[in-house]
Design a protein around this motif. Sequence first.
Motif, short mmCIF file in Angstrom:
data_model
loop_
_atom_site.label_atom_id
_atom_site.label_comp_id
_atom_site.label_asym_id
_atom_site.label_seq_id
_atom_site.Cartn_x
_atom_site.Cartn_y
_atom_site.Cartn_z
N VAL A 76 5.78 4.12 1.60
CA VAL A 76 5.71 4.23 3.06
C VAL A 76 5.62 5.69 3.49
O VAL A 76 4.80 6.06 4.34
N ALA A 77 6.45 6.53 2.89
CA ALA A 77 6.48 7.95 3.27
C ALA A 77 5.15 8.63 2.97
O ALA A 77 4.63 9.40 3.78
N ARG A 78 4.58 8.36 1.80
CA ARG A 78 3.29 8.94 1.47
C ARG A 78 2.21 8.52 2.46
O ARG A 78 1.41 9.35 2.93
N TYR B 99 -2.35 0.74 8.61
CA TYR B 99 -1.11 1.48 8.39
C TYR B 99 -0.03 1.01 9.36
O TYR B 99 1.12 0.75 8.95
N MET B 100 -0.36 0.88 10.64
CA MET B 100 0.64 0.46 11.61
C MET B 100 1.14 -0.95 11.32
O MET B 100 2.34 -1.24 11.43
N GLN B 101 0.22 -1.83 10.95
CA GLN B 101 0.61 -3.21 10.69
C GLN B 101 1.47 -3.31 9.43
O GLN B 101 2.44 -4.08 9.38
N ASP C 22 -0.48 0.16 -1.43
CA ASP C 22 0.64 0.29 -2.37
C ASP C 22 1.99 -0.01 -1.73
O ASP C 22 3.00 -0.08 -2.42
N ILE C 23 2.01 -0.18 -0.41
CA ILE C 23 3.27 -0.48 0.28
C ILE C 23 3.61 -1.96 0.09
O ILE C 23 2.78 -2.83 0.32
N PRO C 24 4.83 -2.26 -0.33
CA PRO C 24 5.21 -3.67 -0.52
C PRO C 24 5.31 -4.39 0.81
O PRO C 24 5.42 -3.78 1.87
N VAL C 25 5.27 -5.73 0.72
CA VAL C 25 5.44 -6.58 1.90
C VAL C 25 6.70 -7.42 1.70
O VAL C 25 6.82 -8.12 0.70
N PRO C 26 7.67 -7.33 2.61
CA PRO C 26 7.70 -6.46 3.79
C PRO C 26 7.99 -5.03 3.41
O PRO C 26 8.56 -4.76 2.35
N ALA C 27 7.61 -4.12 4.28
CA ALA C 27 7.85 -2.70 4.01
C ALA C 27 9.34 -2.40 4.12
O ALA C 27 10.07 -3.04 4.88
N PRO C 28 9.81 -1.41 3.35
CA PRO C 28 11.23 -1.05 3.43
C PRO C 28 11.61 -0.58 4.83
O PRO C 28 10.81 0.02 5.54
#
Length: 634
Positions: A44-46, A82-84, A379-385
Amino acid sequence: MPTSPPRRGVRAVLAGIAALLLGMAPAAAANAKAPNLTDGSTAVARARVAADVLMSSYDWEKAWFPSSWWNSAVALQTIGDYMQRTGDRRYLPQLDRTFERNKGPFPAGELSTDEIWGNFTSRAIDDGMWWALNWVQAYDLTGKRKYLRMAEKIAEFTEDYWDTTCGGGVWWNAERTYKNAVTNGQWIRLTAALHNRIKGDKYWLTRAQAAWDWYVDSGMINQDYLVNDGLNDDCQNNGQNVWTYNQGLAIGGALELWRATGDPELLSMARRLADAAIEGGLTVDGVLTEWCDALDRTCDDNAKQFKGIFLRYLMDLADTTGDERYRAFIAEQAETIWERDRDAANRLGTRWAGGTSPEHPNVFDWRTQASALSALIADIPVPAPTYSLAATTSPAQPVVMPARTGTTKLRIDVGVSVTGPASKPMKVTVKVEAPDGWAVSPTTGTITLRPKGSARPVSGAFPVEVSIPASAADGHHDVTATVTAEPGLSFSTRSDVLVAHEADFDTGTADELPWLWDADGSQSNGVQNRFADGHRYFVYKFPFPADTTSARVVLTIDNQYVVEVSPDAEQWTTVLREDRWITDGSNKADQVIDLTPFLGPDKAAYVRVSDSFPEDGWGGRVYHVTATASADER
């Protein structure tokens, strides 16, 4: 069609709750001995850092990304992704402004493209559908039906360019000269998406199914399940390049139609197309690679953005199937980009595996940023942290021109941003390190931030002073910062400090970037080529040594230029102007400018290049820059 999951026991439910909190898939949370929070949080940070860099190129006035119409649609959709994916909603105003500002007609050239006929359509049929796909995504993100209605209007316009030539298919352009993969891949995805979002629809489903049947029968998908560019005049596969975005759109079209019909063959085809690409058809050593990514080639402004489109639809396939092979491939792309294709300013290049050459350098611009960002988002998991921690440095690529004696001071701000539950503050520890012989003050410290959830990251800054000795060698030196916070978060960033006793660089290269103080809307289309058209400009900053008594700059420049200088980037003096209407570079010459009268109190000088005829688009073009300073002997 997907079915409802079976009822789960209490233990499984608790594992699922843990997964929601920690940003992990339920199965992973259940099997993990200890939660690995940093993986998803770092992803998420990246993505947040890279998204912010991309949006720094957004032009609020024109409500787009400069100088490219269809690329702007894809970049905006990437920001929507990205927002979603993350829940960060900071860029919703830009999304809506683009819609409201650009939905009308525009004359040719106004938006660096053909005449826009209204509703985001033009003679380039595929351009309109990039906007339609963006507005579908905007509808998914916001629930606002005006976006979905616009996507349907674009589809209605596009339908007029389907005919029976070659048995069917949508034409690429209004002149009806080419039937190709990109336009028809978009058409399948768009029509199926409309069906899946319009209650009771049958019309668009019929169009989507007919389009898919024609596409598969057209021959554009070759025997290796790779998608060639289009059809020749005999309605046969033309054997042209297999571009990653065509492969991605085929995957995306099959997936969206599968959601509409439940036909298992569609999901199987999406898998075959993906497997053909990632198992060697479009990769080199495991990294997605465009034909033009080779070190002896250069991707044009279109191809710069293709790989990101593939990743968007591979992300969709990975989410839909849960196949770990796709997740692993995505993770490899994201890690490779971050480690090998990123500079200190967090700009992401066109060659994801890295690599450059003097004649064909790796290019970093907003198009390459949007493309690579798609891999980071995927690369962001679902749900995002819920939790995330990111850091940047400013300036990211500072230049120090040291005096003959003493030390030169440089201020660097470590910027920190966090997301997390609003229930408690987050204490962030900052640690800064510099090369041997340099001094940093302070080296450690803390910032306390109060997160407000994921919709709007909370930011703070930790300033440090770096002392560079006169003996520092010319070249690049890293000042690194590592930030940490509970629960188990860590992120590293750096400033790439260039120590130089003179400036000497070709434009359009990595060597130019540390000196480029403000690129504004200027462009660079290759080595020795930076130009500013219209009311755009670019500014170089030369932070000459503290003991400087005289300085000069030599610009190799041509076309219709204005050159101004300033001691503070506020008060400008024109020193060169081309008053002739020249568009062929025939006035190319080395222009010598004495900067001595314009040195600021800190001995810095700024040089700005712009366009002397802003209405015709042939503004000042600079090839090479050399700047030197002298000090009186005492």
